[in-house]
Structure formats: C-alpha cells, structure tokens
Design a protein around this motif. Structure first.
Motif, PDB file in Angstrom:
ATOM      1  N   GLY A 194       0.791  -1.227   0.000  1.00 43.58           N
ATOM      2  CA  GLY A 194       0.000   0.000   0.000  1.00 43.58           C
ATOM      3  C   GLY A 194       0.816   1.265   0.000  1.00 43.58           C
ATOM      4  N   LEU A 195       2.053   1.184  -0.493  1.00 38.97           N
ATOM      5  CA  LEU A 195       2.956   2.335  -0.486  1.00 38.97           C
ATOM      6  C   LEU A 195       3.257   2.829  -1.896  1.00 38.97           C
ATOM      7  CD1 LEU A 195       5.389   1.054   2.293  1.00 38.97           C
ATOM      8  CD2 LEU A 195       3.383   2.536   2.556  1.00 38.97           C
ATOM      9  N   GLY A 196       2.337   2.505  -2.822  1.00 38.27           N
ATOM     10  CA  GLY A 196       2.444   3.025  -4.182  1.00 38.27           C
ATOM     11  C   GLY A 196       1.683   4.341  -4.278  1.00 38.27           C
ATOM     12  N   PHE A 197       0.998   4.559  -5.390  1.00 40.15           N
ATOM     13  CA  PHE A 197       0.205   5.776  -5.569  1.00 40.15           C
ATOM     14  C   PHE A 197      -0.760   5.941  -4.395  1.00 40.15           C
ATOM     15  CE2 PHE A 197      -3.561   8.028  -7.020  1.00 40.15           C
ATOM     16  CZ  PHE A 197      -3.002   9.144  -7.626  1.00 40.15           C
ATOM     17  N   PRO A 198      -0.874   7.176  -3.856  1.00 37.11           N
ATOM     18  CA  PRO A 198      -0.371   8.462  -4.353  1.00 37.11           C
ATOM     19  C   PRO A 198       1.016   8.846  -3.843  1.00 37.11           C
ATOM     20  CG  PRO A 198      -1.813   8.848  -2.508  1.00 37.11           C
ATOM     21  CD  PRO A 198      -1.821   7.350  -2.739  1.00 37.11           C
ATOM     22  N   TRP A 199       1.715   7.912  -3.177  1.00 35.21           N
ATOM     23  CA  TRP A 199       3.026   8.239  -2.627  1.00 35.21           C
ATOM     24  C   TRP A 199       4.103   8.136  -3.691  1.00 35.21           C
ATOM     25  CZ3 TRP A 199       2.341  10.539   1.717  1.00 35.21           C
ATOM     26  CH2 TRP A 199       1.239  10.204   2.499  1.00 35.21           C
ATOM     27  N   ALA A 200       4.964   9.135  -3.741  1.00 36.44           N
ATOM     28  CA  ALA A 200       6.128   9.104  -4.621  1.00 36.44           C
ATOM     29  C   ALA A 200       7.326   8.574  -3.831  1.00 36.44           C
ATOM     30  CB  ALA A 200       6.422  10.494  -5.167  1.00 36.44           C
ATOM     31  N   TYR A 201       8.360   8.150  -4.567  1.00 37.84           N
ATOM     32  CA  TYR A 201       9.523   7.495  -3.944  1.00 37.84           C
ATOM     33  C   TYR A 201      10.766   7.931  -4.705  1.00 37.84           C
ATOM     34  CZ  TYR A 201      12.391   3.430  -2.432  1.00 37.84           C
ATOM     35  OH  TYR A 201      13.356   2.587  -1.912  1.00 37.84           O
ATOM     36  N   CYS A 225      13.178   8.061   0.107  1.00 39.05           N
ATOM     37  CA  CYS A 225      12.194   9.019   0.614  1.00 39.05           C
ATOM     38  C   CYS A 225      10.806   8.725   0.051  1.00 39.05           C
ATOM     39  CB  CYS A 225      12.571  10.447   0.219  1.00 39.05           C
ATOM     40  SG  CYS A 225      14.256  10.952   0.646  1.00 39.05           S
ATOM     41  N   PHE A 226       9.839   8.559   0.935  1.00 40.01           N
ATOM     42  CA  PHE A 226       8.433   8.535   0.554  1.00 40.01           C
ATOM     43  C   PHE A 226       7.873   9.935   0.774  1.00 40.01           C
ATOM     44  CE2 PHE A 226       8.875   3.966   1.503  1.00 40.01           C
ATOM     45  CZ  PHE A 226       8.186   3.404   0.437  1.00 40.01           C
ATOM     46  N   TYR A 227       7.091  10.440  -0.175  1.00 42.77           N
ATOM     47  CA  TYR A 227       6.532  11.772  -0.009  1.00 42.77           C
ATOM     48  C   TYR A 227       5.306  11.928  -0.909  1.00 42.77           C
ATOM     49  CZ  TYR A 227       8.756  12.863  -4.488  1.00 42.77           C
ATOM     50  OH  TYR A 227       9.117  12.855  -5.822  1.00 42.77           O
ATOM     51  N   MET A 228       4.496  12.918  -0.591  1.00 48.57           N
ATOM     52  CA  MET A 228       3.335  13.246  -1.393  1.00 48.57           C
ATOM     53  C   MET A 228       3.718  14.346  -2.384  1.00 48.57           C
ATOM     54  SD  MET A 228       0.051  12.608  -1.907  1.00 48.57           S
ATOM     55  CE  MET A 228      -0.587  11.899  -0.379  1.00 48.57           C
ATOM     56  N   PRO A 229       3.618  14.092  -3.692  1.00 49.90           N
ATOM     57  CA  PRO A 229       3.974  15.124  -4.663  1.00 49.90           C
ATOM     58  C   PRO A 229       3.146  16.393  -4.467  1.00 49.90           C
ATOM     59  CG  PRO A 229       3.683  12.997  -5.741  1.00 49.90           C
ATOM     60  CD  PRO A 229       3.207  12.841  -4.331  1.00 49.90           C
ATOM     61  N   THR A 230       3.746  17.529  -4.750  1.00 48.29           N
ATOM     62  CA  THR A 230       3.062  18.808  -4.582  1.00 48.29           C
ATOM     63  C   THR A 230       1.748  18.841  -5.341  1.00 48.29           C
ATOM     64  OG1 THR A 230       5.202  19.910  -4.338  1.00 48.29           O
ATOM     65  CG2 THR A 230       3.310  21.302  -4.825  1.00 48.29           C
ATOM     66  N   SER A 231       1.722  18.245  -6.514  1.00 51.30           N
ATOM     67  CA  SER A 231       0.516  18.269  -7.353  1.00 51.30           C
ATOM     68  C   SER A 231      -0.653  17.532  -6.728  1.00 51.30           C
ATOM     69  CB  SER A 231       0.824  17.656  -8.723  1.00 51.30           C
ATOM     70  OG  SER A 231       1.250  16.301  -8.578  1.00 51.30           O
ATOM     71  N   LEU A 232      -0.359  16.686  -5.738  1.00 52.17           N
ATOM     72  CA  LEU A 232      -1.425  15.907  -5.100  1.00 52.17           C
ATOM     73  C   LEU A 232      -1.760  16.381  -3.692  1.00 52.17           C
ATOM     74  CD1 LEU A 232      -0.402  12.274  -6.154  1.00 52.17           C
ATOM     75  CD2 LEU A 232      -2.048  13.796  -7.244  1.00 52.17           C
ATOM     76  N   GLN A 233      -1.092  17.445  -3.250  1.00 54.49           N
ATOM     77  CA  GLN A 233      -1.321  17.907  -1.885  1.00 54.49           C
ATOM     78  C   GLN A 233      -2.656  18.620  -1.726  1.00 54.49           C
ATOM     79  OE1 GLN A 233       2.131  19.984  -0.412  1.00 54.49           O
ATOM     80  NE2 GLN A 233       3.489  18.273  -0.865  1.00 54.49           N
ATOM     81  N   ASN A 234      -3.242  19.083  -2.834  1.00 58.50           N
ATOM     82  CA  ASN A 234      -4.621  19.566  -2.852  1.00 58.50           C
ATOM     83  C   ASN A 234      -5.405  18.591  -3.717  1.00 58.50           C
ATOM     84  OD1 ASN A 234      -4.272  22.027  -1.344  1.00 58.50           O
ATOM     85  ND2 ASN A 234      -3.144  22.809  -3.113  1.00 58.50           N
TER      86      ASN A 234
END
Length: 262
Positions: A217-224, A236-245
């Motif tokens: 469960g660590l795929g989309f929407p999480w970037a790597y 690094c796992f993170y939420m892309p800026t484009s998906l933060q809203n």
C-alpha cells in the motif's frame, strides 16, 4: 507480517488514541517481511507508548518466543521535560487487555535515559524510538538502540523532521555523524529507519522493488526517490506537490482504500 494481515491488525487498532499512520505500519510490515525472509529473529523494544497504538501493532509482529518490551514515564510526567506525549498506564493496560487479551508486555516505567543494555538486554531486531523529543533525550535513546539491536536489526525514529520537534532532527543528524556504521535507510510517514551499513543492501533492495511497495500500500499516491543525507543514500516517501490539494478522483481513491475496496 503478510500485508493483508498487517492492514487488518492496524485497522483493528484504529480506535486507540495515538499518532501512528497506517502507511508507517505498512512500511514496518514490509521491513518485518524482509527480516523474516532472511531468518532475522529477535525481540522488539519501544520507547514511548502513549496508549499503545503502535505497541500493539508491534506485538502482532512477534513470532514464537520473541518478546516485546516497552519504556514509558506514564504517571511520572514531571520528568517529561519536552512535553512530548502523555502516556496513560491504565489506558495502555486496558488496551492490552482488550486487543491482545493479556498484559504480558514487559514495562520499564522510568526515564529511558536511565535504561541500560544490561537491564533491557540486547539482540533486538526492531527498536522504536518515540520517547522524549529534546535533543538530549532523543540522542540518548538512539545511542541505547544502537547498542541493543542486532547488527542486521533496524532503528525506527519517530518525528525525525517535524518543525515542532527540532531536537529530534538535531539528534538524528548528530547520531549519524558519530555512528559511521549506521546508515539512514528510508524516511516517510513520520518515521526514519536506520540500519547498519552491512545490511543496507538487503533492506534497500526490497524497498526499491516497486512491487513490494505497491503490495504494502505504499504506491500511488506516494512518490519514492533517493536523496543524500549525511553522505548516505536515503530513500524518501513523499506526497507530490501536485497531489497535496487532492482532486475528486484522488479523494474517491483514498476513501475506497480506507475501506479496503480494491
């Protein structure tokens, strides 16, 4: 732990008050799977339990004779100088009774800075550091963890880069600079995972496999991605800026995922 079981166990614990994200649980589950595949056995330790949300998830990772030990001040909040959390022993014990049916977890009710390896033992395969959040407290806990874990074990540091807890960040950097044998492996979901450089490739290879991340469960929407930290190759796992809203599509996806709809 197999990912479906890990997700089920986490969601059973979701009513317990605490700050332990499902994605953090699934990341730990992935690393637990790596340990199992490589016959890495050992006890687990947690500093800072609050009401037991993460503790009881760790409990479900135990196999055979493995044991879970924890440390928390609980009622001695006068010693909680950084005011990080406020563990309640009665709520913790009630949650143990409710979710695992007993109170068999060994508790050290004291300052973690007073713990020694002679007291808690060694050979841990996982050591979760979520105690005092000042520089001195976090650094002492990391140094204890480094002495107590197996060479192929992992240290899990909570709140590594939170703006409200700069002491933890300072402690992590100081610890890594003074511990050349330790490498930062992966950061995400409010956790920083540290490992001995001798077993770095074993863990990083599993993390770099996209199918493993997706399965847990660590795929989309999480970037790597990989970035340098103190000269080491950090995942690094993170939420892309484009998906933060989030768009309506992402909100629907998140809702379905939350309720287990595939």
């Amino acid at each position: 732990m197999e990912q479906q079981t890990a997700r089920k166990k986490y969601r059973e614990l979701s009513r317990i008050d605490g700050w332990f994200a499902e994605e953090a649980a699934m990341l730990i589950s992935l690393l637990d799977t790596v340990q199992r595949h490589n016959q890495i056995k050992g006890d687990l330790f947690e500093v800072g339990v609050h009401h037991g949300k993460s503790t009881l998830f760790f409990y479900h990772l135990l196999v055979g004779s493995e044991q879970l030990r924890v440390c928390d001040l609980f009622g001695n909040q006068g010693d909680n100088v950084s005011l990080s959390g406020s563990g309640d022993k009665q709520k913790f014990l009630a949650n143990c009774a409710r979710y695992i049916g007993d109170n068999s977890i060994k508790i050290f009710e004291k300052l973690s800075s007073e713990l020694t390896v002679q007291e808690i033992g060694a050979g841990y395969r996982m050591f979760h550091v979520d105690g005092g959040h000042s520089f001195e407290e976090a650094l002492a806990d990391l140094e204890l963890a480094a002495q107590a874990i197996r060479e192929d074990g992992i240290i899990i540091l909570d709140d590594p880069f939170r703006s409200e807890w700069p002491g933890v960040t300072e402690a992590a950097i100081e610890f890594l600079k003074n511990s050349p044998q330790v490498s930062p492996l992966v950061v995400g979901f409010n956790k920083l995972i540290l490992v001995n450089h001798t077993c770095f490739d074993m863990y990083s290879t599993a993390l770099d496999d996209q199918s493993n991340r997706t399965k847990h469960g660590l795929g989309f929407p999480w970037a790597y991605k990989k970035m340098a930290l103190v000269g080491k190759d950090l995942r690094c796992f993170y939420m892309p800026t484009s998906l933060q809203n989030p768009s309506l599509k992402l909100r629907i996806y998140s809702f379905l995922k939350r309720w287990g709809v595939k």
